[in-house]
Design a protein around this motif. Structure first.
Motif, PDB file in Angstrom:
ATOM      1  N   LEU A   1      -4.288   8.656 -36.362  1.00 51.35           N
ATOM      2  CA  LEU A   1      -3.435   8.072 -35.330  1.00 51.35           C
ATOM      3  C   LEU A   1      -3.325   9.035 -34.154  1.00 51.35           C
TER       4      LEU A   1
ATOM      5  N   GLN B   1      -3.055   9.655 -41.617  1.00 49.16           N
ATOM      6  CA  GLN B   1      -2.234   8.817 -42.499  1.00 49.16           C
ATOM      7  C   GLN B   1      -3.094   8.270 -43.620  1.00 49.16           C
TER       8      GLN B   1
ATOM      9  N   TYR C   1      -2.231  12.478 -35.774  1.00 45.57           N
ATOM     10  CA  TYR C   1      -1.684  12.407 -37.123  1.00 45.57           C
ATOM     11  C   TYR C   1      -2.749  11.811 -38.038  1.00 45.57           C
TER      12      TYR C   1
ATOM     13  N   TYR D   1       2.659  15.235 -23.939  1.00 40.74           N
ATOM     14  CA  TYR D   1       2.465  15.854 -25.249  1.00 40.74           C
ATOM     15  C   TYR D   1       1.582  14.926 -26.067  1.00 40.74           C
TER      16      TYR D   1
ATOM     17  N   LEU E   1       1.140  15.414 -39.391  1.00 45.44           N
ATOM     18  CA  LEU E   1       0.705  16.008 -38.135  1.00 45.44           C
ATOM     19  C   LEU E   1      -0.507  16.920 -38.345  1.00 45.44           C
TER      20      LEU E   1
ATOM     21  N   GLY F   1       3.260   8.506 -45.161  1.00 41.67           N
ATOM     22  CA  GLY F   1       3.738   8.833 -43.842  1.00 41.67           C
ATOM     23  C   GLY F   1       2.698   9.568 -43.014  1.00 41.67           C
ATOM     24  N   PRO F   2       2.791   9.483 -41.685  1.00 42.91           N
ATOM     25  CA  PRO F   2       1.872  10.239 -40.815  1.00 42.91           C
ATOM     26  C   PRO F   2       2.062  11.742 -41.020  1.00 42.91           C
TER      27      PRO F   2
ATOM     28  N   TYR G   1      -1.383  19.302 -32.219  1.00 40.64           N
ATOM     29  CA  TYR G   1      -0.359  19.074 -31.195  1.00 40.64           C
ATOM     30  C   TYR G   1      -0.773  19.843 -29.953  1.00 40.64           C
TER      31      TYR G   1
ATOM     32  N   GLN H   1      11.701  13.645 -28.015  1.00 35.74           N
ATOM     33  CA  GLN H   1      10.463  12.971 -27.700  1.00 35.74           C
ATOM     34  C   GLN H   1      10.274  11.739 -28.557  1.00 35.74           C
ATOM     35  N   LYS H   2      10.292  10.614 -27.884  1.00 30.28           N
ATOM     36  CA  LYS H   2       9.938   9.350 -28.521  1.00 30.28           C
ATOM     37  C   LYS H   2       8.418   9.273 -28.521  1.00 30.28           C
ATOM     38  N   VAL H   3       7.852   9.088 -29.697  1.00 32.33           N
ATOM     39  CA  VAL H   3       6.396   9.115 -29.823  1.00 32.33           C
ATOM     40  C   VAL H   3       5.842   7.698 -29.770  1.00 32.33           C
ATOM     41  N   THR H   4       4.807   7.513 -28.985  1.00 38.32           N
ATOM     42  CA  THR H   4       4.084   6.242 -28.913  1.00 38.32           C
ATOM     43  C   THR H   4       2.740   6.423 -29.584  1.00 38.32           C
ATOM     44  N   PHE H   5       2.444   5.547 -30.518  1.00 42.94           N
ATOM     45  CA  PHE H   5       1.233   5.672 -31.328  1.00 42.94           C
ATOM     46  C   PHE H   5       0.153   4.701 -30.895  1.00 42.94           C
ATOM     47  N   GLY H   6      -1.096   5.107 -31.132  1.00 41.84           N
ATOM     48  CA  GLY H   6      -2.204   4.174 -31.101  1.00 41.84           C
ATOM     49  C   GLY H   6      -2.245   3.397 -32.405  1.00 41.84           C
ATOM     50  N   THR H   7      -3.158   2.456 -32.480  1.00 43.46           N
ATOM     51  CA  THR H   7      -3.241   1.608 -33.670  1.00 43.46           C
ATOM     52  C   THR H   7      -3.837   2.336 -34.861  1.00 43.46           C
TER      53      THR H   7
END
Lengths: 113, 114
Positions: free
Chosen positions: B88, B38, B36, B32, B46, B43-44, B49, B100-106
């Motif tokens: 992001l 920001q 986002y 997935y 959306l 806050g981010p 998706y 779903q645990k979300v992993t972000f880029g920098t």
């Protein structure tokens, strides 16, 4: 449009003090999360919560941290004894029971002095 | 190797330009993909998706996913000064139900100059 809300927007505390950050997720959502963003760094996962228990936690989420859903609407993050390095933006997020979008709150800026 | 890599920028473009933002990832379990937006100290929010490889369009935004290359992109057409923000990329593997645990880029900081 439903949204995730967080209070307070900014919290200043002394090192060693306890803080509680509060979140109200979107009402029909079932999965709840806390993320942290140190200034200038990326958003990092802290913990997830489902069915009244922690489903996953990161290495950051040590014994000083705890989460709770005390009633049907609030979701809290407690830091028992704050450290300087806990200074960050803390974001609450939630999503419903499907692989759909995860929505984030506006964040609480925590400053530890 | 980082799980998600994103050029932090900053990226500065003139108003009306097409913006291309990109991320690569290493975890094959990611299914997935999200973008986002920001704003500073917020806050981010959306934007897009997507689940599968291919393109998804929403107004001036197009998200592109290439799972074989582990590469995702966001294109912004006719960029506006109000698009100035940090973008992001984010992804998750999904698991049981909707977890779903979300992993972000920098994040890539974008500035659109009038």
């Amino acid at each position: 449009e439903p949204e995730v809300t967080q209070t307070p927007s900014h919290q200043v505390t002394q090192m060693g003090q306890e803080v509680i950050l509060r979140c109200v997720p979107i009402s029909n959502h079932l999965y709840f999360y806390w993320y942290r963003q140190i200034l200038g760094q990326k958003v990092e996962f802290l913990v997830s919560f489902y069915n009244n228990e922690i489903s996953e936690k990161s290495e950051i989420f040590d014994d000083q941290f705890s989460v709770e859903r005390p009633d049907g609407s609030n979701f809290t993050l407690k830091i028992r004894s704050t450290k300087l390095e806990d200074s960050a933006m803390y974001f609450c997020a939630s999503n419903g029971y499907s692989y759909n979008e995860q929505f984030f709150g506006p964040g609480t800026r925590l400053t530890v002095l | 190797q980082k799980e998600v890599e994103q050029d932090p920028g900053p990226l500065s473009v003139p108003e009306g330009a097409i913006v291309s933002l990109n991320c690569t990832y290493s975890n094959s379990a990611f299914q997935y993909f999200m973008w986002y937006r920001q704003y500073s100290r917020k806050g981010p929010e959306l934007l897009m998706y997507t689940y599968s490889s291919g393109n998804k369009e929403d107004g001036r935004f197009t998200a592109q996913v290439d799972k074989s290359s582990k590469y995702i992109s966001l294109f912004i057409r006719d960029s506006q000064p109000s698009d100035s923000a940090t973008y992001l990329c984010a992804m998750s593997a999904g698991a049981f139900g909707g977890y779903q645990k979300v992993t972000f880029g920098t994040g890539t900081k974008l500035q659109v100059i009038p």
